[in-house]
Design a protein around this motif. Structure first.
Motif, short mmCIF file in Angstrom:
data_model
loop_
_atom_site.label_atom_id
_atom_site.label_comp_id
_atom_site.label_asym_id
_atom_site.label_seq_id
_atom_site.Cartn_x
_atom_site.Cartn_y
_atom_site.Cartn_z
N HIS A 29 -1.26 -5.96 0.40
CA HIS A 29 -2.46 -6.80 0.42
C HIS A 29 -2.32 -7.83 1.52
N TRP A 112 -5.56 -14.67 -4.12
CA TRP A 112 -6.44 -13.50 -4.10
C TRP A 112 -5.66 -12.32 -3.56
N SER A 114 -7.47 -9.45 -3.35
CA SER A 114 -8.61 -8.82 -2.70
C SER A 114 -9.74 -9.84 -2.68
N PRO A 115 -10.80 -9.58 -1.92
CA PRO A 115 -11.89 -10.56 -1.89
C PRO A 115 -12.55 -10.80 -3.25
N LYS A 116 -12.36 -9.88 -4.20
CA LYS A 116 -13.02 -10.00 -5.49
C LYS A 116 -12.09 -10.26 -6.66
N SER A 117 -10.78 -10.40 -6.40
CA SER A 117 -9.82 -10.54 -7.51
C SER A 117 -8.81 -11.63 -7.19
N SER A 118 -8.71 -12.61 -8.10
CA SER A 118 -7.75 -13.69 -7.89
C SER A 118 -7.15 -14.13 -9.22
#
Length: 124
Positions: A29, A112, A114-118
């Protein structure tokens, strides 16, 4: 209360132990990291802490993970923490907290994968 936020990133691989699914395989990542600090008093220049100093301290911490297999980093190796986003946030929190001046409190670390998961770690 004053709050400051700084961001950094690092590139690293990991795999999750004792996990059923794709993340059990080695994968990478570009991890984004946000540190939030707080305090009640400003210095004579009107700053809680200089952004440049805070960025440098965060960079020192994330450098330990950059371009590494996180599973091999001390603290994440076998029989230690599984390198989940939650545990990586906790690791960064503990490392950065110990580097801050005593009048500054580390409020949270958000990581994060990914841009959608933190994941966020805080001791508040």
């Amino acid at each position: 209360m004053y709050y400051l936020k700084v961001n950094d990133h690092f590139d690293a691989a990991h795999f999750l132990r004792n996990y059923q699914g794709k993340c059990a395989n080695v994968h990478g990542h570009t991890w984004q990291v946000q540190a939030v600090v707080k305090g009640t008093k400003l210095n004579k220049q009107g700053l809680l802490i200089d952004f440049g100093i805070l960025k440098k301290l965060l960079a020192i911490v994330v450098e330990q993970l950059d371009h590494k297999l996180i599973n091999d980093v001390k603290g994440f190796s076998e029989n230690e923490m599984n390198p989940t986003a939650e545990n990586i946030a906790c690791f960064i929190f503990n490392q950065l907290r110990d580097k801050l001046p005593e009048e500054i409190t580390l409020s949270s670390i958000e990581v994060w994968e990914s841009p959608k998961s933190s994941a966020i770690y805080s001791q508040e």
